[in-house]
Design a protein around this motif. Structure first.
Motif, PDB file in Angstrom:
ATOM      1  N   ASP A 105       8.039 -37.044  24.105  1.00  0.00           N
ATOM      2  CA  ASP A 105       8.967 -36.698  25.190  1.00  0.00           C
ATOM      3  C   ASP A 105       8.928 -37.741  26.303  1.00  0.00           C
ATOM      4  O   ASP A 105       9.976 -38.132  26.832  1.00  0.00           O
ATOM      5  CB  ASP A 105       8.619 -35.322  25.761  1.00  0.00           C
ATOM      6  N   ARG A 128      12.074 -40.151  27.550  1.00  0.00           N
ATOM      7  CA  ARG A 128      12.568 -40.239  28.926  1.00  0.00           C
ATOM      8  C   ARG A 128      12.501 -41.678  29.447  1.00  0.00           C
ATOM      9  O   ARG A 128      13.434 -42.175  30.074  1.00  0.00           O
ATOM     10  CB  ARG A 128      11.745 -39.326  29.842  1.00  0.00           C
ATOM     11  N   MET A 155      17.702 -37.760  40.339  1.00  0.00           N
ATOM     12  CA  MET A 155      17.727 -37.014  39.081  1.00  0.00           C
ATOM     13  C   MET A 155      16.776 -37.641  38.072  1.00  0.00           C
ATOM     14  O   MET A 155      15.987 -36.947  37.412  1.00  0.00           O
ATOM     15  CB  MET A 155      19.153 -36.991  38.522  1.00  0.00           C
ATOM     16  N   ARG A 204      13.200 -37.045  39.065  1.00  0.00           N
ATOM     17  CA  ARG A 204      12.780 -35.658  38.850  1.00  0.00           C
ATOM     18  C   ARG A 204      12.500 -35.384  37.369  1.00  0.00           C
ATOM     19  O   ARG A 204      11.461 -34.819  37.017  1.00  0.00           O
ATOM     20  CB  ARG A 204      13.870 -34.703  39.362  1.00  0.00           C
ATOM     21  N   LEU A 205      13.412 -35.814  36.494  1.00  0.00           N
ATOM     22  CA  LEU A 205      13.223 -35.563  35.061  1.00  0.00           C
ATOM     23  C   LEU A 205      12.036 -36.341  34.503  1.00  0.00           C
ATOM     24  O   LEU A 205      11.281 -35.824  33.674  1.00  0.00           O
ATOM     25  CB  LEU A 205      14.500 -35.924  34.294  1.00  0.00           C
ATOM     26  N   GLN A 248       8.811 -34.653  35.598  1.00  0.00           N
ATOM     27  CA  GLN A 248       8.497 -33.464  34.808  1.00  0.00           C
ATOM     28  C   GLN A 248       7.810 -33.852  33.494  1.00  0.00           C
ATOM     29  O   GLN A 248       6.810 -33.254  33.098  1.00  0.00           O
ATOM     30  CB  GLN A 248       9.780 -32.680  34.529  1.00  0.00           C
ATOM     31  N   ALA A 249       8.374 -34.872  32.824  1.00  0.00           N
ATOM     32  CA  ALA A 249       7.772 -35.327  31.569  1.00  0.00           C
ATOM     33  C   ALA A 249       6.392 -35.927  31.807  1.00  0.00           C
ATOM     34  O   ALA A 249       5.454 -35.700  31.034  1.00  0.00           O
ATOM     35  CB  ALA A 249       8.687 -36.353  30.892  1.00  0.00           C
TER      36      ALA A 249
END
Length: 587
Positions: free
Chosen positions: A210, A214, A233, A236-237, A240-241
């Protein structure tokens, strides 16, 4: 799992693996011999004596007498130090071979995965995320190698534990029995933690994939992200990863340390209780007690390491079945290169007769028939999903047809050498792959090509002039993915590279869609110069790009709905003309 890993490692390492385990065994043997010599040395200081049946000093002394070794302190000291020197030398040799084997095994898996991935059919690349393949090559190969390293360390610990246990048994079997029972109890108590470690190890692969996905997505689309101010954005993504990655590796790091802490606490307890029993109840002689304390500390260190390495194996080992699944999947989709007829020289002629291609329930091409004559410039256009890319893929042989026939220069594609056919094709996509190197390196891709041939291809592609304006001409470094060049310059380099080596078919797949008018004009001028010398297939949404084509094929829903020259299609007042007018109005 260990048996599978060792079997696989032996296929790669062969005699090196046998030598590694032989050195491991010799290192343990000489460690034990050095320790047993402590008994007669300590006896020289009055600690213990050699009397009494079965006494360790008596047994060692009888062995020394058998080899006619003088019972003198200096001689015994030299022998002891010599044995320890040999142990150090074998340990160093083991470490050297260990590193050699680990690096070779990592390299074996990296190359094995890459080779099978690159030899797989196109369906392999379209069936899953690219990040999974990258993770297998970059991360899982290292984890597999780490699992092999850990197995070697487990074997090392096991050998040393056996050596220390034998010496301890030789000194006092009652103490060994006590320690063995205590150790078994500790091992049973940490079993649930070991099972949890195995589950964490299985999650590491998924979380790593993952994060790779990303990272690849955002780095490859950095311009889009910055141009649209969507950095928050992306941040943030990615965060999270990265946080999931941090948490799983935090758990992976803590579990072995927790088990080591449990073993250390229990070890101090065993040491205290064991010494009290040895001196008070078992009446062990002082020499044996001193040696027992030393051996216990070494033994317990090895037991602790054994558990730590076992946890490391449980974390790393799941990478092996994951990589094997990827490898087996690639093998099952391995592309078969026909060893067929040799191809003639000159422009290629291509004929498709009622060719159909399906992607599951979707029909990408529906009984398509067409002919592209040798040296012709053909244009392919149509809405998205009309079948344009599938047409190119089936001509190149990346996608297999369901029915119909494809002929190259009058020979069915099944009867020609697919590798030779592809080598005769020049391909320029919407984005040109450029390596971080010089212009010349990117035009030749490491092949031994004369500079004159490279320059001729660059001149044909209208790239020579701007190349010569660069600081070092063809030897100029162009940066990662050609970052120091404009989009038009990158595409002209891509066209020049496609022309190196005398190609028979040139495919331009949306090659000018992202270029400005001047850059596109430079590409089209180069194509005009190539007319008749090579068969050209141009795929484009922008119809004006196809104005030079001898024949234009308009696709819709997997079929050719209109065909003809620019003038003929315009006069028909059909779908092509309506699209042309719409694009002209929008401009």
């Amino acid at each position: 799992m260990i048996r599978t890993l060792l079997s696989n490692a032996y296929q790669c390492l062969g005699w090196r693996m046998i030598l590694l385990f032989l050195l491991l065994l010799l290192s343990g043997v000489f460690e034990g011999l050095g320790l047993t010599m402590l008994f007669p040395l300590l006896a020289k200081f009055g600690m213990g004596d050699s009397t009494g049946a079965g006494g360790p000093l008596a047994a060692i002394q009888s062995i020394l007498n058998f080899f006619h070794v003088p019972d003198q302190f200096g001689v015994l000291l030299v022998i002891t130090i010599g044995l320890m020197y040999l142990q150090v030398m074998f340990t160093f040799a083991k470490g050297w071979m260990e590193t050699e084997c680990q690096t070779r095994y990592t390299n074996y898996w990296q190359r094995n995965l890459f080779d099978h991935f690159i030899d797989a059919g196109w369906a392999f690349f379209t069936g899953e995320r690219a990040a999974n393949r990258v993770n297998a090559i970059m991360v899982d190969s290292g984890r597999i190698s780490a699992a092999f390293y850990v197995v070697v360390q487990i074997a090392t610990c096991t050998v040393f534990i056996l050596v220390y246990a034998l010496i301890s048994l030789f000194s006092s079997w009652k103490m060994v029995l006590f320690l063995s029972g205590f150790g078994a109890a500790i091992y049973a108590s940490v079993r649930p933690l070991s099972r949890k470690t195995r589950r964490i190890g299985e999650e590491v692969t998924t979380v790593s994939e993952d994060l790779q996905h990303r990272t690849t997505e955002f780095m490859h689309n950095a311009k889009l992200i910055k141009a649209t101010a969507t950095e928050p954005m992306a941040v943030r993504l990615f965060a999270q990863a990265a946080e999931r990655f941090r948490r799983i590796y935090l758990a992976a790091g803590i579990m072995p340390k927790l088990i080591v802490a449990i073993y250390m606490l229990c070890g101090y307890t065993i040491l205290g209780v064991g010494l009290w029993l040895a001196v008070v109840h078992f009446k062990v002689n002082p020499a044996a007690v001193v040696v027992a304390i030393y051996i216990f500390l070494r033994l317990y260190m090895q037991l602790t390491n054994l558990q730590q390495f076992r946890q490391g194996f449980l974390l790393s080992a799941p990478a092996l079945p994951a990589a094997m699944r990827q490898l087996d999947h690639a093998r099952s989709l391995r592309e078969t290169m026909n060893n067929g007829k040799a191809l003639p020289e000159g422009p290629a002629g291509i004929v498709l007769d009622r060719v159909s291609v399906n992607y599951g329930p979707t029909q990408a091409l529906d009984e398509v028939s067409l002919e592209v004559a040798a040296g012709e410039m053909a244009g392919i256009t149509g809405p998205s999903g009309a079948g344009k890319s599938t047409l190119v893929d089936v001509m190149v042989g990346l996608v297999k047809k369901e029915k119909g026939s494809i002929e190259i220069d009058g020979t069915p594609i099944e009867e020609i050498s697919l590798r030779d056919w592809r080598r005769s094709i020049g391909y320029v996509g919407q984005e040109t792959l450029l390596l971080n190197g010089t212009v010349a390196e990117n035009l030749t891709w490491g092949n031994d090509v004369a500079r004159s041939i490279v320059e001729e291809a660059a001149k044909t592609a209208n790239a020579h002039d701007f190349i010569m304006d660069l600081p070092n001409g063809y030897d100029t470094e162009i940066g990662d993915r050609g970052a120091r060049l404009s989009g038009g310059q990158r595409q002209r380099l891509g066209l020049a590279r496609a022309l190196v080596g005398g190609k028979r078919l040139l495919i331009l797949d949306e090659a000018t869609s992202a270029l400005d008018a001047e850059s596109e004009h430079q590409i089209l001028k180069a194509l005009e110069r190539l007319r008749g010398k090579v068969t050209i297939l141009m795929v484009a949404h922008r119809l004006a790009t196809l104005s030079l084509a001898d024949t234009i094929l308009l696709f819709d829903k997997g079929r050719i709905v209109e065909s003809g020259s620019w003038a003929e299609l315009t006069e028909q007042k059909g779908l092509f003309d309506r699209l042309r007018q719409l694009q002209s109005t929008s401009l």
